[in-house]
Design an enzyme around this catalytic site. Sequence first.
Site, PDB file in Angstrom:
ATOM      1  N   SER A 195       3.352  -2.442  10.224  1.00 45.76           N
ATOM      2  CA  SER A 195       5.091  -2.160  10.632  1.00 45.76           C
ATOM      3  C   SER A 195       5.466  -3.538  10.079  1.00 45.76           C
ATOM      4  CB  SER A 195       5.420  -1.794  11.865  1.00 45.76           C
ATOM      5  OG  SER A 195       5.007  -0.558  12.295  1.00 45.76           O
TER       6      SER A 195
ATOM      7  N   GLU B  84      -5.250  -5.062  10.578  1.00 45.16           N
ATOM      8  CA  GLU B  84      -4.300  -3.899  10.876  1.00 45.16           C
ATOM      9  C   GLU B  84      -4.708  -3.384  12.155  1.00 45.16           C
ATOM     10  OE1 GLU B  84      -2.468  -2.896   7.122  1.00 45.16           O
ATOM     11  OE2 GLU B  84      -4.122  -1.820   7.147  1.00 45.16           O
TER      12      GLU B  84
ATOM     13  N   ASN C 151       0.862  -1.086  -0.060  1.00 44.09           N
ATOM     14  CA  ASN C 151       0.070  -0.113   0.008  1.00 44.09           C
ATOM     15  C   ASN C 151       1.073   1.213  -0.019  1.00 44.09           C
ATOM     16  OD1 ASN C 151      -1.850   2.079   0.588  1.00 44.09           O
ATOM     17  ND2 ASN C 151      -2.366   1.287   2.598  1.00 44.09           N
TER      18      ASN C 151
ATOM     19  N   GLY D  32       2.297   2.216  10.750  1.00 41.60           N
ATOM     20  CA  GLY D  32       3.391   3.316  10.556  1.00 41.60           C
ATOM     21  C   GLY D  32       4.209   3.753  11.923  1.00 41.60           C
TER      22      GLY D  32
ATOM     23  N   GLU E 293      -6.797   4.463   7.991  1.00 43.55           N
ATOM     24  CA  GLU E 293      -6.480   6.103   7.876  1.00 43.55           C
ATOM     25  C   GLU E 293      -7.622   6.807   7.223  1.00 43.55           C
ATOM     26  OE1 GLU E 293      -2.803   5.474   5.639  1.00 43.55           O
ATOM     27  OE2 GLU E 293      -1.732   4.711   7.508  1.00 43.55           O
TER      28      GLU E 293
ATOM     29  N   LYS F 280       0.196   4.232  -0.222  1.00 42.65           N
ATOM     30  CA  LYS F 280      -0.509   5.431   0.266  1.00 42.65           C
ATOM     31  C   LYS F 280      -0.302   6.747  -0.528  1.00 42.65           C
ATOM     32  CE  LYS F 280      -0.049   3.247   4.793  1.00 42.65           C
ATOM     33  NZ  LYS F 280      -0.134   3.532   6.115  1.00 42.65           N
TER      34      LYS F 280
ATOM     35  N   HIS G 242      -9.491   1.203   5.113  1.00 40.37           N
ATOM     36  CA  HIS G 242      -8.214   1.218   5.727  1.00 40.37           C
ATOM     37  C   HIS G 242      -8.446   2.116   6.682  1.00 40.37           C
ATOM     38  CE1 HIS G 242      -4.103   2.447   6.626  1.00 40.37           C
ATOM     39  NE2 HIS G 242      -3.858   1.399   5.990  1.00 40.37           N
TER      40      HIS G 242
HETATM   41  P1  PGA Z   1       2.756   0.269   7.900  1.00 40.66           P
HETATM   42  O1  PGA Z   1       1.424   0.565   7.299  1.00 40.66           O
HETATM   43  O2  PGA Z   1       3.372  -1.076   7.019  1.00 40.66           O
HETATM   44  O3  PGA Z   1       3.607   1.503   7.202  1.00 40.66           O
HETATM   45  O4  PGA Z   1       2.670   0.092   9.106  1.00 40.66           O
HETATM   46  C1  PGA Z   1       0.415  -0.636   6.944  1.00 40.66           C
HETATM   47  C2  PGA Z   1      -0.787   0.041   6.211  1.00 40.66           C
HETATM   48  O5  PGA Z   1      -1.498   0.951   6.678  1.00 40.66           O
HETATM   49  O6  PGA Z   1      -1.497  -1.038   5.320  1.00 40.66           O
END
Ligand code: PGA
Length: 257
Positions: free
Chosen positions: A215, A169, A9, A175, A99, A11, A97
């Site tokens: 992560s 997640e 992803n 992140g 976010e 983003k 997601h």
């Molecule tokens: P990250 O994000 O690997 O940077 O923690 C994962 C995600 O948001 O799908």
Amino acid sequence: MRKTIIAGNWKMYKTVVQAIELANGLKRELFAVASDEIDIVLCPPFTALSEVGEVLVDSNLQLGAQDTFWQDEGAFTGEVSPMMLRDIEVKFVIIGHSERRQYFGETNESVNKKLKAALGAGLVPIVCVGETLKQREGGETFKVLEEQLREGLKGIEEQGIEGVVIAYEPVWAIGTGKTATFQQAQEAQKYIRNLLVKMYNNEVAEKIRIQYGGSVKPENIAELIRQPDIDGALVGGASLTTESFTAIVKKASEVRK
Ligand code: PGA
């Protein structure tokens, strides 16, 4: 055995030129990974979908989008429909997601509408669920997951659900560099699978792929993917360079051999 799925992803990162460069690098490094063993999916931003799609033609890498709307067309400024995604050969789409839930008002109800629209258009949805730190510390993890899944998957019949990928997640691990331990991830994902048994049946639950996200790095992918209910990963930060995403996919594929 369920087929492993590793998705990147990206983003809101990468200009078109940068996206093409990354896609080319991954295509070169990952050409030997058999596509019948593992689904490798790249989810660039909307602006780079077409160009990345062209790079991926005749490769073992597949194209995914990061979101979609639930109508095919109409006066919905700023939105992109499942039909438009299909038009440029997108196969997968991330829905719900954290976010989007956190910053853009995504709810279980909108997730449900998007999921139905995506399935209707023949896309493979990757539906994201997960608890916040506060919810985990308050002992609400399972309750939150149950709510997100029961509401998010409402009205999806047995036939449809088999085409859905679920991504667990935990919001506190996204992140932040704080990965859930493989025990925590396995525990939550086993809970999700058991819930799917209740919502559908054993056979269906055994077929559905559940990814872990939060992560994921080359250093932790192997132990995550060894867990019985972890069928892949949704990778954010570590999907942004050829080196780290290649390492993640190769390690996952070694474990699965
Ligand atoms: P990250 O994000 O690997 O940077 O923690 C994962 C995600 O948001 O799908």
